[in-house]
Design a protein around this motif. Structure first.
Motif, PDB file in Angstrom:
ATOM      1  N   LEU A   1     -54.912-112.665  -3.398  1.00 20.45           N
ATOM      2  CA  LEU A   1     -55.442-110.975  -4.418  1.00 20.45           C
ATOM      3  C   LEU A   1     -55.390-110.701  -5.572  1.00 20.45           C
ATOM      4  CD1 LEU A   1     -56.960-108.874  -1.973  1.00 20.45           C
ATOM      5  CD2 LEU A   1     -57.714-110.387  -2.619  1.00 20.45           C
ATOM      6  N   LEU A   2     -53.810-111.334  -6.038  1.00 14.87           N
ATOM      7  CA  LEU A   2     -53.454-110.824  -6.581  1.00 14.87           C
ATOM      8  C   LEU A   2     -53.458-112.383  -8.179  1.00 14.87           C
ATOM      9  CD1 LEU A   2     -51.525-109.207  -9.176  1.00 14.87           C
ATOM     10  CD2 LEU A   2     -48.991-110.618  -7.752  1.00 14.87           C
ATOM     11  N   PHE A   3     -53.555-113.256  -7.194  1.00 16.00           N
ATOM     12  CA  PHE A   3     -53.667-114.134  -8.848  1.00 16.00           C
ATOM     13  C   PHE A   3     -55.074-114.456  -8.645  1.00 16.00           C
ATOM     14  CE2 PHE A   3     -50.083-116.744  -6.267  1.00 16.00           C
ATOM     15  CZ  PHE A   3     -49.352-116.733  -7.967  1.00 16.00           C
ATOM     16  N   SER A   4     -55.969-114.180  -7.653  1.00 15.33           N
ATOM     17  CA  SER A   4     -57.700-114.209  -8.105  1.00 15.33           C
ATOM     18  C   SER A   4     -57.541-112.654  -8.827  1.00 15.33           C
ATOM     19  CB  SER A   4     -58.328-113.449  -7.226  1.00 15.33           C
ATOM     20  OG  SER A   4     -58.404-114.603  -6.157  1.00 15.33           O
ATOM     21  N   GLY A   5     -56.978-112.023  -9.420  1.00 10.26           N
ATOM     22  CA  GLY A   5     -57.584-110.897 -10.200  1.00 10.26           C
ATOM     23  C   GLY A   5     -56.652-110.934 -11.390  1.00 10.26           C
ATOM     24  N   LEU A   6     -56.078-111.607 -11.880  1.00 11.08           N
ATOM     25  CA  LEU A   6     -55.767-112.374 -13.425  1.00 11.08           C
ATOM     26  C   LEU A   6     -56.522-113.969 -13.654  1.00 11.08           C
ATOM     27  CD1 LEU A   6     -51.692-112.662 -11.737  1.00 11.08           C
ATOM     28  CD2 LEU A   6     -52.798-110.832 -13.444  1.00 11.08           C
ATOM     29  N   THR A   7     -57.041-114.434 -12.469  1.00  8.95           N
ATOM     30  CA  THR A   7     -57.981-114.821 -13.121  1.00  8.95           C
ATOM     31  C   THR A   7     -59.168-114.858 -14.339  1.00  8.95           C
ATOM     32  OG1 THR A   7     -57.090-116.623 -11.238  1.00  8.95           O
ATOM     33  CG2 THR A   7     -59.001-117.060 -12.510  1.00  8.95           C
ATOM     34  N   LEU A   8     -59.484-113.890 -12.850  1.00 11.00           N
ATOM     35  CA  LEU A   8     -60.772-112.938 -13.399  1.00 11.00           C
ATOM     36  C   LEU A   8     -60.302-112.119 -14.674  1.00 11.00           C
ATOM     37  CD1 LEU A   8     -62.249-111.808 -10.019  1.00 11.00           C
ATOM     38  CD2 LEU A   8     -63.352-113.135 -11.785  1.00 11.00           C
ATOM     39  N   ALA A   9     -58.999-111.834 -15.005  1.00 14.21           N
ATOM     40  CA  ALA A   9     -59.045-110.768 -15.313  1.00 14.21           C
ATOM     41  C   ALA A   9     -58.232-111.916 -16.857  1.00 14.21           C
ATOM     42  CB  ALA A   9     -57.495-110.324 -16.137  1.00 14.21           C
ATOM     43  N   SER A  10     -58.162-113.479 -17.213  1.00 20.63           N
ATOM     44  CA  SER A  10     -58.026-114.372 -18.112  1.00 20.63           C
ATOM     45  C   SER A  10     -59.206-114.668 -18.416  1.00 20.63           C
ATOM     46  CB  SER A  10     -57.124-115.819 -17.713  1.00 20.63           C
ATOM     47  OG  SER A  10     -57.657-116.142 -16.687  1.00 20.63           O
ATOM     48  N   LEU A  11     -60.599-114.732 -18.084  1.00 17.33           N
ATOM     49  CA  LEU A  11     -61.696-115.348 -18.287  1.00 17.33           C
ATOM     50  C   LEU A  11     -61.967-115.099 -19.429  1.00 17.33           C
ATOM     51  CD1 LEU A  11     -63.385-115.912 -14.883  1.00 17.33           C
ATOM     52  CD2 LEU A  11     -61.961-117.567 -16.720  1.00 17.33           C
ATOM     53  N   PRO A  12     -62.518-113.773 -19.889  1.00 16.09           N
ATOM     54  CA  PRO A  12     -62.685-112.688 -21.271  1.00 16.09           C
ATOM     55  C   PRO A  12     -61.568-113.473 -22.397  1.00 16.09           C
ATOM     56  CG  PRO A  12     -62.656-111.195 -19.531  1.00 16.09           C
ATOM     57  CD  PRO A  12     -62.117-112.325 -18.543  1.00 16.09           C
ATOM     58  N   MET A  13     -60.304-113.458 -22.115  1.00 14.96           N
ATOM     59  CA  MET A  13     -59.393-114.077 -23.455  1.00 14.96           C
ATOM     60  C   MET A  13     -59.931-115.706 -23.022  1.00 14.96           C
ATOM     61  SD  MET A  13     -57.794-111.003 -24.270  1.00 14.96           S
ATOM     62  CE  MET A  13     -59.831-110.724 -24.389  1.00 14.96           C
ATOM     63  N   ILE A  14     -59.279-116.227 -22.630  1.00 15.10           N
ATOM     64  CA  ILE A  14     -60.527-117.090 -22.361  1.00 15.10           C
ATOM     65  C   ILE A  14     -61.935-118.116 -23.477  1.00 15.10           C
ATOM     66  CG2 ILE A  14     -61.125-120.100 -21.377  1.00 15.10           C
ATOM     67  CD1 ILE A  14     -59.102-119.275 -19.157  1.00 15.10           C
ATOM     68  N   ILE A  15     -62.493-116.935 -23.118  1.00 14.32           N
ATOM     69  CA  ILE A  15     -64.293-117.211 -23.529  1.00 14.32           C
ATOM     70  C   ILE A  15     -63.784-117.017 -24.926  1.00 14.32           C
ATOM     71  CG2 ILE A  15     -66.197-116.514 -23.991  1.00 14.32           C
ATOM     72  CD1 ILE A  15     -66.524-116.410 -20.867  1.00 14.32           C
ATOM     73  N   ALA A  16     -63.490-115.491 -25.489  1.00 16.46           N
ATOM     74  CA  ALA A  16     -62.981-115.163 -27.286  1.00 16.46           C
ATOM     75  C   ALA A  16     -61.792-116.112 -27.286  1.00 16.46           C
ATOM     76  CB  ALA A  16     -62.671-113.976 -26.991  1.00 16.46           C
ATOM     77  N   PHE A  17     -61.429-116.811 -26.561  1.00 16.73           N
ATOM     78  CA  PHE A  17     -60.155-117.417 -28.067  1.00 16.73           C
ATOM     79  C   PHE A  17     -60.668-118.890 -28.309  1.00 16.73           C
ATOM     80  CE2 PHE A  17     -57.203-121.575 -27.774  1.00 16.73           C
ATOM     81  CZ  PHE A  17     -56.763-120.829 -28.926  1.00 16.73           C
ATOM     82  N   LEU A  18     -61.630-119.325 -27.168  1.00 15.10           N
ATOM     83  CA  LEU A  18     -62.700-120.222 -27.862  1.00 15.10           C
ATOM     84  C   LEU A  18     -63.603-119.800 -29.014  1.00 15.10           C
ATOM     85  CD1 LEU A  18     -63.001-122.013 -24.346  1.00 15.10           C
ATOM     86  CD2 LEU A  18     -61.601-122.844 -25.970  1.00 15.10           C
ATOM     87  N   PHE A  19     -64.522-118.830 -28.908  1.00 14.17           N
ATOM     88  CA  PHE A  19     -65.240-118.508 -29.677  1.00 14.17           C
ATOM     89  C   PHE A  19     -64.697-118.673 -31.220  1.00 14.17           C
ATOM     90  CE2 PHE A  19     -67.880-115.014 -32.054  1.00 14.17           C
ATOM     91  CZ  PHE A  19     -69.010-115.724 -31.752  1.00 14.17           C
ATOM     92  N   ALA A  20     -63.409-117.695 -31.382  1.00 12.19           N
ATOM     93  CA  ALA A  20     -62.712-117.424 -32.401  1.00 12.19           C
ATOM     94  C   ALA A  20     -62.002-118.807 -32.654  1.00 12.19           C
ATOM     95  CB  ALA A  20     -61.516-116.232 -31.854  1.00 12.19           C
ATOM     96  N   SER A  21     -61.677-119.326 -31.778  1.00 12.46           N
ATOM     97  CA  SER A  21     -61.006-121.284 -32.702  1.00 12.46           C
ATOM     98  C   SER A  21     -61.567-121.662 -33.083  1.00 12.46           C
ATOM     99  CB  SER A  21     -60.706-121.828 -31.325  1.00 12.46           C
ATOM    100  OG  SER A  21     -59.343-120.521 -30.639  1.00 12.46           O
ATOM    101  N   ARG A  22     -62.886-121.491 -32.727  1.00 11.27           N
ATOM    102  CA  ARG A  22     -64.208-122.216 -33.737  1.00 11.27           C
ATOM    103  C   ARG A  22     -64.605-121.795 -34.767  1.00 11.27           C
ATOM    104  NH1 ARG A  22     -69.964-121.487 -34.032  1.00 11.27           N
ATOM    105  NH2 ARG A  22     -69.460-119.772 -31.961  1.00 11.27           N
ATOM    106  N   GLN A  23     -64.694-120.720 -34.547  1.00 11.91           N
ATOM    107  CA  GLN A  23     -65.217-119.824 -35.868  1.00 11.91           C
ATOM    108  C   GLN A  23     -63.734-119.861 -37.390  1.00 11.91           C
ATOM    109  OE1 GLN A  23     -67.478-118.084 -37.019  1.00 11.91           O
ATOM    110  NE2 GLN A  23     -68.383-118.601 -35.088  1.00 11.91           N
ATOM    111  N   PHE A  24     -62.446-119.797 -36.631  1.00 14.60           N
ATOM    112  CA  PHE A  24     -61.548-120.369 -37.117  1.00 14.60           C
ATOM    113  C   PHE A  24     -61.550-121.496 -37.970  1.00 14.60           C
ATOM    114  CE2 PHE A  24     -57.056-122.685 -37.984  1.00 14.60           C
ATOM    115  CZ  PHE A  24     -56.955-121.515 -39.009  1.00 14.60           C
ATOM    116  N   ILE A  25     -61.712-122.379 -37.033  1.00 14.40           N
ATOM    117  CA  ILE A  25     -62.022-124.257 -38.136  1.00 14.40           C
ATOM    118  C   ILE A  25     -63.805-124.179 -39.153  1.00 14.40           C
ATOM    119  CG2 ILE A  25     -62.733-126.009 -36.859  1.00 14.40           C
ATOM    120  CD1 ILE A  25     -61.546-126.018 -34.391  1.00 14.40           C
ATOM    121  N   GLU A  26     -64.518-123.616 -38.439  1.00 17.56           N
ATOM    122  CA  GLU A  26     -65.501-123.228 -38.781  1.00 17.56           C
ATOM    123  C   GLU A  26     -65.554-122.592 -40.705  1.00 17.56           C
ATOM    124  OE1 GLU A  26     -68.432-121.574 -37.375  1.00 17.56           O
ATOM    125  OE2 GLU A  26     -69.202-122.817 -35.836  1.00 17.56           O
ATOM    126  N   GLY A  27     -64.545-121.748 -40.866  1.00 13.22           N
ATOM    127  CA  GLY A  27     -64.090-120.827 -41.765  1.00 13.22           C
ATOM    128  C   GLY A  27     -63.027-122.398 -42.786  1.00 13.22           C
TER     129      GLY A  27
END
Length: 273
Positions: free
Chosen positions: A240-266
């Motif tokens: 359950l701990l690994f499942s919770g950490l996986t769920l917790a990391s998904l928003p950060m992965i999505i935000a990182f990909l989005f911000a990285s794209r904005q960084f390259i476009e800038g």
């Protein structure tokens, strides 16, 4: 031949460092599908079956949706305040010369030299007097105070690379000081904004220390605080701990990909201009 060998060496090193960085994440993802017995018997092995039972159980057992909402609120409000206040402060410090310019900049830089965790006792008492203890607003205040120095430092250096002729041209066209900031300078700040957003968002989202010390009510905790409930006195539910950490990391992965794209476009937009 020497050039090809050099390029091959670079690619091998990049692959090696990528494997070292991504393997713990991959192992966490695999372990989230295992049972506790599988993790104990074969911690590095593949799961026997793919099932979402662990994710469903951890979502209900630790009230994951409440912790997720608290983390989103704290992270979003902290990040917005940090970006707004630090960018305006850095713009003022870099564009205007006054008597206390250097002293004020040094005051912000002190935040990079002195870790706030060393002052947790007076910080705790101050929040208690202000009535912000055991509240999400108190966490926002602490995170803004702790991360604004880095943002000012980065924005200040970025403003130094922009020519002052942009400001003068905008003022000739009738812009006041604030219009120069948000109409002319702010659109050119996307690389710096993306860097600050990625760095501070990850730090705030993954922080465990301040929620543990400043939050007493279970319903006001963040995700990392909620994961503490999976550690028992005599046993730990690792699946359950690994499942919770996986769920917790998904928003950060999505935000990182989005911000990285904005960084390259800038960067690309700035290069074209």
């Amino acid at each position: 031949m020497a050039h090809r060998l050099q390029q091959l060496t670079k690619y091998v090193l990049l692959l090696l460092f990528s494997f070292i960085s991504l393997y713990p994440i991959f192992l966490m993802f695999l372990s989230s599908f295992k049972t506790s017995q599988e993790i104990t018997r074969s911690p590095l092995g593949m799961p026997h079956s793919i099932s979402l039972d662990n994710f469903i159980e951890v979502w209900h057992k630790v009230q994951f949706s409440d912790y997720l909402l608290n983390s989103v609120l704290v992270s979003v409000f902290s990040l917005l305040i940090i970006l707004l206040v630090s960018s305006m402060a850095a713009f003022y410090l870099s564009r205007y010369n006054f008597r206390w310019n250097g002293a004020l900049l040094f005051f912000f830089m002190l935040g990079l030299m002195l870790p706030m965790k060393l002052a947790i006792s007076p910080l705790y008492m101050q929040l208690l007097k202000l009535g912000l203890l055991d509240s999400l607003a108190g966490l926002v205040v602490v995170y803004v105070a702790g991360h604004i120095s880095f943002a000012v430092f980065l924005f200040y250096g970025f403003f130094g690379t922009l020519p002052r002729d942009l400001d003068q041209s905008a003022r000739i066209d009738g812009c006041n000081d604030f219009q120069v900031y948000y109409r002319i300078i702010l659109p050119l700040m996307r690389p710096a904004i993306a860097t600050v957003a990625i760095t501070d968002l990850i730090k705030v989202w993954n922080d465990f220390f301040y929620p543990l010390v400043l939050i007493k009510s279970t319903g006001k905790g963040t995700i990392m605080y909620g994961m503490l409930r999976l550690f028992g006195e005599y046993d730990t539910e690792w699946n359950l701990l690994f499942s919770g950490l996986t769920l917790a990391s998904l928003p950060m992965i999505i935000a990182f990909l989005f911000a990285s794209r904005q960084f390259i476009e800038g960067l690309t937009a700035g290069a074209v201009k």
